[in-house]
Write a protein that holds these residues in place. Structure first.
Motif, PDB file in Angstrom:
ATOM      1  N   LEU A 131       0.746  -4.592  -3.836  1.00  0.00           N
ATOM      2  CA  LEU A 131       0.661  -4.699  -2.385  1.00  0.00           C
ATOM      3  C   LEU A 131       1.977  -4.299  -1.717  1.00  0.00           C
ATOM      4  N   PHE A 173       1.868  -7.397   7.752  1.00  0.00           N
ATOM      5  CA  PHE A 173       2.033  -7.792   6.357  1.00  0.00           C
ATOM      6  C   PHE A 173       2.923  -9.025   6.285  1.00  0.00           C
ATOM      7  N   ARG A 183       4.986   2.657   4.897  1.00  0.00           N
ATOM      8  CA  ARG A 183       5.990   2.616   5.972  1.00  0.00           C
ATOM      9  C   ARG A 183       7.014   3.730   5.836  1.00  0.00           C
ATOM     10  N   PRO A 215      -3.402   1.170   5.848  1.00  0.00           N
ATOM     11  CA  PRO A 215      -2.087   1.740   5.566  1.00  0.00           C
ATOM     12  C   PRO A 215      -2.176   3.174   5.099  1.00  0.00           C
ATOM     13  N   THR A 230       0.602 -13.929   1.901  1.00  0.00           N
ATOM     14  CA  THR A 230      -0.156 -13.201   0.885  1.00  0.00           C
ATOM     15  C   THR A 230       0.032 -13.817  -0.493  1.00  0.00           C
ATOM     16  N   ARG A 262       2.548  -0.569  -2.024  1.00  0.00           N
ATOM     17  CA  ARG A 262       1.670   0.156  -1.094  1.00  0.00           C
ATOM     18  C   ARG A 262       2.206   0.078   0.333  1.00  0.00           C
ATOM     19  N   GLU A 263       2.652  -1.121   0.722  1.00  0.00           N
ATOM     20  CA  GLU A 263       3.208  -1.311   2.063  1.00  0.00           C
ATOM     21  C   GLU A 263       4.481  -0.492   2.251  1.00  0.00           C
ATOM     22  N   PRO A 285       0.923   1.171  10.819  1.00  0.00           N
ATOM     23  CA  PRO A 285       1.309   0.275   9.727  1.00  0.00           C
ATOM     24  C   PRO A 285       0.594  -1.059   9.827  1.00  0.00           C
TER      25      PRO A 285
END
Length: 477
Positions: free
Chosen positions: A425, A401, A433, A392, A406, A428-429, A398
């Protein structure tokens, strides 16, 4: 095995300690006089000492001074049946860990002993830099870790405040102990206070102490961490959770090197070196009015960033082997290492709980495996980890996810701090994006996310998101 020495001439007190606090992992020693107590100290080298103030052959203060001269790091807890005497207060000023009144409250004593053993561990289990013999080692040969260790080596001998930043589980306490171990104060006490673990109303009392009657329930004078620590080193862990009232008093301590006990008016000088650690974004707390800007700059004379494990995956094999052989010795297991596919699995996982999660994972595997080599099946929480997705850190690619999968994996892996790990997480995602959506334009991304650009840049650094040069339609930044 940790050792507790109880020096008291009342047989019922010694018997109570042996009966209540005896445990498979704690050895209880007793003595009834100063002379016998000193022999025990010299021969058995106890980790923590409980010392009566009045003994048949003199005052416990005399034995205390001999103990402090021989080893100023050893925690000594006074017990007395004579109330809040000035002699006991003087002992606290000179470094006694705590004092309790007889008849003893066993629950209270249990809590004090727990903190004393932890203080003894922190002071005696020094942290060593790579290739430095002894102590808990800071493990890692990656460029990030080597630079961090060089920074520790440069600033440890300097009497400056240090702010240690990093996610939960990265080893901030180990870094603090390394600074202490390599400092000129290594022979003096090291104490730690977790600001998040203490109710807001009690933080000031824990740090600065209080006078009798300072508040409801203050039935005796108390000496705080700054006086107990003397000219040693104090780690303020989770500093971002310190209440604002205590922050104001901390600012004065750092500026003037003086403070007052709660309810007191007499300034008390201090020469403590302060280390502070947090996994929070202090700049965001400042923007939200939850942390003082002036205290922030007083604390961060030097800032050390402890990298997340996902930022230094090359260190995972060395860390994994260190934990494997450590726990194999403890479990008396003949384990030889990891299967190649197991190491591959460990390196494909992102470790949101960082080194602590890796440590817990290896420990659980050591106790569960039936073979001599750890296989992927011995790591039940990681068996279904998919091949590593595109990083990422590149906004153009991307990662896949699946939040539900998770979360379920984290709940099953036996680690802790699931809430923080999931939030990290997701954050961060989201940021990755948003940057892709804006073609790497940070100003537009910060507006889209509803955070200022300084906060975004801080998060990029803390979350390990790095940007290659991205040219946008607007010309980039």
């Amino acid at each position: 095995m940790p050792k507790l020495l109880v020096v008291d001439d009342e047989p019922i007190i010694c018997h109570s300690f042996r009966r209540v606090f005896a445990a498979p992992d704690v050895e209880i020693l007793t003595a009834g006089t100063i002379a016998e107590g000193w022999r025990r100290v010299e021969q058995d080298r106890p980790d923590v000492i409980v010392l009566d103030l009045q003994l048949p052959d003199g005052s416990g203060l005399d034995l205390f001074e001999r103990i402090r001269t021989a080893d100023p790091k050893r925690p000594v807890i006074f017990i007395t049946a004579h109330g809040t005497t000035e002699t006991t207060i003087e002992a606290m000023k000179h470094g006694a860990f705590d004092y309790l009144l007889k008849p003893l409250d066993l629950e209270q004593m249990s809590g004090v002993l727990g903190r004393a053993f932890e203080a003894a561990r922190l002071m005696r289990e020094s942290a060593a830099l790579p290739d430095d013999p002894g102590g808990d080692r800071i493990i890692g040969r990656s460029p990030l870790m080597q630079e961090m260790c060089k920074q520790i080596g440069r600033i440890a001998p300097q009497d400056v405040n240090v702010l240690i930043l990093g996610e939960s589980g990265t080893g901030k306490e180990l870094v603090a102990r390394a600074i202490y171990s390599h400092s000129r104060r290594a022979a003096r006490p090291f104490m730690a206070l977790n600001c998040a673990a203490i109710p807001d109303a009690l933080v000031e009392s824990e740090l600065f102490g209080h006078e009798q009657g300072a508040f409801t329930g203050a039935d005796r004078k108390r000496i705080g961490k700054f006086e107990q620590c003397g000219d040693g080193t104090l780690l303020l862990d989770e500093i971002g959770d310190m209440p604002l009232a205590a922050q104001a008093k901390m600012l004065r301590v750092l500026q003037d090197q003086t403070f007052e006990r709660l309810g007191g008016s007499q300034p008390i000088a201090t020469h403590v070196r302060v280390l502070a650690a947090t996994n929070q974004y202090l700049e965001q707390l400042i923007a939200n009015g939850r942390f003082r800007n002036d205290l922030y700059y007083r604390l961060k004379v030097v800032t050390i960033h402890v990298p997340a494990l996902r930022e230094r995956k090359a260190d995972i094999p060395e860390l994994a082997h260190y934990f494997l052989f450590r726990y194999a010795r403890e479990a008396n297991r003949d384990l030889r290492g990891f299967a190649p596919e197991t190491l591959d699995l460990l390196q494909r996982y992102d470790w949101p709980g960082n080194v602590r999660e890796l440590q817990n994972c290896i420990q659980a595997a050591v106790y569960q495996t039936s073979g001599r080599t750890l296989l992927p099946a011995d790591l039940p929480g990681l068996v279904d980890v998919p091949p590593a997705p595109p990083s990422p850190s590149t906004p153009d690619a991307p990662p896949a996810f699946d939040l539900t999968t998770t979360i379920e994996s984290m709940l099953q892996d036996g680690g802790r701090d699931v809430h923080k790990r999931v939030i990290a997480l997701v954050e961060r995602e989201l940021i990755a994006r948003a940057l892709r959506h804006t073609h790497g334009h940070q100003m537009q991304a910060s507006e889209l996310l509803g955070i200022n650009r300084t906060t975004l840049r801080t998060k990029l650094r803390e979350l390990g998101i790095t940007l290659d040069k991205v040219v946008t339609d607007q010309g980039g930044e």
